[in-house]
Each structure stands twice: as C-alpha cells, then as structure tokens.
Motif scaffolding. Structure first.
Motif, PDB file in Angstrom:
ATOM      1  N   ARG A  26       0.836  -1.738  -0.166  1.00 62.04           N
ATOM      2  CA  ARG A  26       0.206   0.199   0.200  1.00 62.04           C
ATOM      3  C   ARG A  26       0.712   1.115  -0.026  1.00 62.04           C
ATOM      4  O   ARG A  26       1.914   1.364   0.597  1.00 62.04           O
ATOM      5  CB  ARG A  26      -1.055  -0.480   1.393  1.00 62.04           C
ATOM      6  N   MET A  27       0.368   1.975  -0.640  1.00 60.94           N
ATOM      7  CA  MET A  27       0.927   3.545  -0.173  1.00 60.94           C
ATOM      8  C   MET A  27       0.459   4.770  -0.125  1.00 60.94           C
ATOM      9  O   MET A  27      -0.951   4.313  -0.312  1.00 60.94           O
ATOM     10  CB  MET A  27       1.539   4.372  -2.092  1.00 60.94           C
ATOM     11  N   LEU A  28       0.624   5.829   0.633  1.00 62.34           N
ATOM     12  CA  LEU A  28      -0.388   6.731   1.406  1.00 62.34           C
ATOM     13  C   LEU A  28      -0.481   7.709   0.314  1.00 62.34           C
ATOM     14  O   LEU A  28       1.120   8.248   0.753  1.00 62.34           O
ATOM     15  CB  LEU A  28      -0.294   6.741   2.522  1.00 62.34           C
ATOM     16  N   VAL A  29      -0.796   8.656  -0.146  1.00 63.37           N
ATOM     17  CA  VAL A  29      -0.481   9.840  -1.049  1.00 63.37           C
ATOM     18  C   VAL A  29      -1.571  10.505   0.318  1.00 63.37           C
ATOM     19  O   VAL A  29      -2.589  11.080  -0.189  1.00 63.37           O
ATOM     20  CB  VAL A  29      -1.340  10.083  -2.024  1.00 63.37           C
ATOM     21  N   PHE A  30      -0.402  11.589   0.758  1.00 64.16           N
ATOM     22  CA  PHE A  30      -0.591  12.634   1.368  1.00 64.16           C
ATOM     23  C   PHE A  30      -0.545  14.005   1.357  1.00 64.16           C
ATOM     24  O   PHE A  30       0.094  14.402   0.291  1.00 64.16           O
ATOM     25  CB  PHE A  30       0.070  12.508   2.536  1.00 64.16           C
ATOM     26  N   THR A  31      -1.593  14.767   0.696  1.00 66.00           N
ATOM     27  CA  THR A  31      -1.101  16.243  -0.045  1.00 66.00           C
ATOM     28  C   THR A  31      -2.429  17.723   0.189  1.00 66.00           C
ATOM     29  O   THR A  31      -2.626  18.575  -0.053  1.00 66.00           O
ATOM     30  CB  THR A  31      -1.857  16.385  -1.608  1.00 66.00           C
ATOM     31  N   LYS A  32      -2.270  17.225   2.165  1.00 66.39           N
ATOM     32  CA  LYS A  32      -2.353  18.545   3.194  1.00 66.39           C
ATOM     33  C   LYS A  32      -1.832  19.491   3.043  1.00 66.39           C
ATOM     34  O   LYS A  32       0.466  19.854   2.700  1.00 66.39           O
ATOM     35  CB  LYS A  32      -2.712  17.896   4.105  1.00 66.39           C
ATOM     36  N   THR A  33      -2.298  20.974   2.879  1.00 68.11           N
ATOM     37  CA  THR A  33      -1.235  21.945   2.346  1.00 68.11           C
ATOM     38  C   THR A  33      -1.931  23.405   3.813  1.00 68.11           C
ATOM     39  O   THR A  33      -3.202  23.767   4.254  1.00 68.11           O
ATOM     40  CB  THR A  33      -1.583  22.923   1.256  1.00 68.11           C
ATOM     41  N   GLY A  34      -0.866  23.767   4.261  1.00 62.42           N
ATOM     42  CA  GLY A  34      -0.462  25.041   5.306  1.00 62.42           C
ATOM     43  C   GLY A  34      -0.376  25.762   4.627  1.00 62.42           C
ATOM     44  O   GLY A  34      -0.676  27.362   5.568  1.00 62.42           O
ATOM     45  N   GLY A  35       0.143  25.796   4.007  1.00 62.67           N
ATOM     46  CA  GLY A  35       0.084  27.722   2.410  1.00 62.67           C
ATOM     47  C   GLY A  35      -0.265  27.170   2.169  1.00 62.67           C
ATOM     48  O   GLY A  35      -1.491  27.181   0.955  1.00 62.67           O
ATOM     49  N   PHE A  36       0.766  27.353   0.650  1.00 61.09           N
ATOM     50  CA  PHE A  36       0.410  27.608  -0.771  1.00 61.09           C
ATOM     51  C   PHE A  36      -0.398  26.291  -1.092  1.00 61.09           C
ATOM     52  O   PHE A  36       0.832  25.087  -0.922  1.00 61.09           O
ATOM     53  CB  PHE A  36       1.807  27.992  -1.897  1.00 61.09           C
ATOM     54  N   ARG A  37      -1.686  25.989  -2.249  1.00 64.06           N
ATOM     55  CA  ARG A  37      -1.587  24.877  -2.445  1.00 64.06           C
ATOM     56  C   ARG A  37      -1.462  24.682  -4.330  1.00 64.06           C
ATOM     57  O   ARG A  37      -1.727  25.802  -5.058  1.00 64.06           O
ATOM     58  CB  ARG A  37      -2.595  25.287  -2.353  1.00 64.06           C
ATOM     59  N   HIS A  38      -0.799  23.556  -4.734  1.00 65.49           N
ATOM     60  CA  HIS A  38      -0.440  23.652  -6.395  1.00 65.49           C
ATOM     61  C   HIS A  38      -1.920  23.316  -6.998  1.00 65.49           C
ATOM     62  O   HIS A  38      -2.325  21.678  -6.310  1.00 65.49           O
ATOM     63  CB  HIS A  38       0.432  22.268  -6.340  1.00 65.49           C
ATOM     64  N   ASP A  39      -2.189  23.758  -8.108  1.00 58.12           N
ATOM     65  CA  ASP A  39      -2.791  23.125  -9.101  1.00 58.12           C
ATOM     66  C   ASP A  39      -3.042  22.144  -9.265  1.00 58.12           C
ATOM     67  O   ASP A  39      -4.032  20.903 -10.090  1.00 58.12           O
ATOM     68  CB  ASP A  39      -3.287  24.236 -10.128  1.00 58.12           C
ATOM     69  N   SER A  40      -1.321  21.504  -9.489  1.00 58.80           N
ATOM     70  CA  SER A  40      -1.115  20.232 -10.142  1.00 58.80           C
ATOM     71  C   SER A  40      -1.471  18.783  -9.144  1.00 58.80           C
ATOM     72  O   SER A  40      -1.331  17.804  -9.013  1.00 58.80           O
ATOM     73  CB  SER A  40       0.170  20.045 -10.304  1.00 58.80           C
ATOM     74  N   ILE A  41      -1.934  19.210  -7.979  1.00 57.49           N
ATOM     75  CA  ILE A  41      -2.230  18.144  -6.666  1.00 57.49           C
ATOM     76  C   ILE A  41      -3.724  16.824  -7.157  1.00 57.49           C
ATOM     77  O   ILE A  41      -2.360  16.187  -6.906  1.00 57.49           O
ATOM     78  CB  ILE A  41      -2.728  18.634  -5.555  1.00 57.49           C
ATOM     79  N   PRO A  42      -4.299  17.207  -7.907  1.00 59.97           N
ATOM     80  CA  PRO A  42      -5.287  16.739  -8.459  1.00 59.97           C
ATOM     81  C   PRO A  42      -4.088  15.778  -9.546  1.00 59.97           C
ATOM     82  O   PRO A  42      -4.129  14.068  -9.952  1.00 59.97           O
ATOM     83  CB  PRO A  42      -6.191  17.108  -9.044  1.00 59.97           C
TER      84      PRO A  42
END
Length: 242
Positions: A26-42
């Motif tokens: 299994r792999m966990l992909v974590f994308t939480k942001t506390g600052g700038f958020r990249h449009d490329s995340i999805p």
C-alpha cells in the motif's frame, strides 16, 4: 475433539499463509497544505495512482493528518508527501511518522514537500533540504541524471518547471540523482552544483525527493514518470537504484 482442534489449527495456519497474497503493498499519498496550494495536486495524485497500480500496490490518498498514527502507518510501504506545504502534522503525528521511517518505512517527497514542517528539524533531515526560494515563473534548463534509464537519450533532459533553490546543498548528506544547470536560466542561487533530486537512508527506512512537480503538465512527461517510478521503487526497498 482432537479432530476439531486439528482442523482449527490447520485453518489458522492456512489463513496466515494466504494473508500476504491477499494483502497488496500500500502507498499513502498525502497532499495536505498549510500554505500555498498547487493546482497540479489532482494530476499528481492520478499519476501516483497509475504508477502504484503498475507496481501492484493499493494507493490511498488523503489530507487527514490523523492517518499518521503508528497503527495506520504500519499498513503502508511508502508514504508520499505530494506538494504538501506548511505545518501539516502535530507533534503526535510527527512522532508516528518518524517511528515509521526509522523502523523501515519509505518516504517520497515531491516538489513543495521541501516547503513543509519548518519547525521540525527531523523533517529537514528526512526531506534532505528545505526550500529557500524560486525564480519567477517557469523556466527551462538542462537537467542531468546521475544514472541511465530515465531520460530518453543518455542522461540529459531539457525540463521546464519551477526550479527551487534550497537553504543548503544536501549533497554531503544524500546521494544526488539529478542536478540542474543554472547557466540555462535566471534566478539560480546554488552555483555550479545544484541538486534537484536525491535519496538517502533514514534509520532503517529510505527517503527520496524530487524538486520537480510544480507544473501539472510535467506529470504527462514519460521522463518525469520514470523518475517518479524509480523513486517509489527505491523508497519501497524494491530497488537500490534511485
């Protein structure tokens, strides 16, 4: 009665033996942001799902920091910080991630994973170096891989992305796998030796980081996908190459 006990023992043994085959990595992909958020995340999540599926892994994606508990992290072979930013874990969750890595877990950081957890010194050692700045806009330059098999021809790749400068050169602490040529663009501050991707051991675990991944379009590039795949395999302990 003894036959029932023998049957129960047999069922327990066969169930135990069959468990690994029924429990994919299994792999966990974590994308939480506390600052700038990249449009490329999805897009990053979609490509990581695709690469994970190609490896036969189950891929979970989320932004809930409570996933960082010893019991939950034990389910994963690799944890990916994909364009995270800022303060994303509390102290208890930080302790869980550190324990997971030091006991043999794998970490992959993509782009602004280096712009994360500035108040946690251990995280700097995990990611390899913290972000300092980047030149304005997207720029193109020559990237050199340390190994064959990633770029289409040889080890050179003309890449366009947001090109990070780091607070320190990680080379003394890591194995550098790619550098960029500051002569090909404006705004570089690290000089003739500008690492952009690297790997290293952390406790019994493995860490791999790439500074690329700002642009959504870069995830469609086969060279970048091969680069990410090598990082995932290394973090999982499936390959010594990174």
């Amino acid at each position: 009665m003894k036959y029932i006990l023998a049957l129960l023992l047999f069922l327990c043994l066969t169930a135990t033996a069959a468990a690994p085959a029924d429990d994919p990595a299994r792999m966990l992909v974590f994308t939480k942001t506390g600052g700038f958020r990249h449009d490329s995340i999805p897009v990053a999540v979609d490509i990581l799902r695709m690469l994970g599926a190609g490896l036969g892994w189950q891929v979970d994606h989320g932004e809930d920091s409570t996933a960082f508990s010893p019991r939950n992290l034990a389910r994963y072979r690799v944890v990916v910080f994909a364009n995270t930013t800022g303060d994303v874990l509390d102290e208890t969750q930080q302790a869980a991630l550190r324990e997971y890595i030091e006991r043999g877990g794998g970490y992959v950081g993509i782009h602004s994973a280096a712009d994360t957890e500035y108040d946690w010194p251990w995280y700097e050692s995990l990611v390899g170096a913290w972000f300092r700045s980047h030149p304005p806009g997207l720029q193109k330059t020559r990237l050199s891989f340390a190994q064959d098999g990633i770029a289409t021809h040889g080890r050179e790749w003309q890449v366009t992305d947001e090109l990070y400068n780091y607070r320190s050169n990680p080379r003394p602490r890591v194995r550098v796998v790619a550098t960029i040529d500051e002569r090909g663009y404006t705004g570089g501050t690290m000089g003739a030796d500008h690492p952009i991707a690297w790997c290293h051991a952390s406790g019994k675990g493995r860490a791999w980081y790439t500074g690329l991944g700002h642009r959504a379009e870069i995830y469609a590039d086969e060279t970048f996908r091969r680069h990410l795949l090598r990082g995932l395999r290394h973090a999982a302990g499936s390959s010594t190459d990174c």
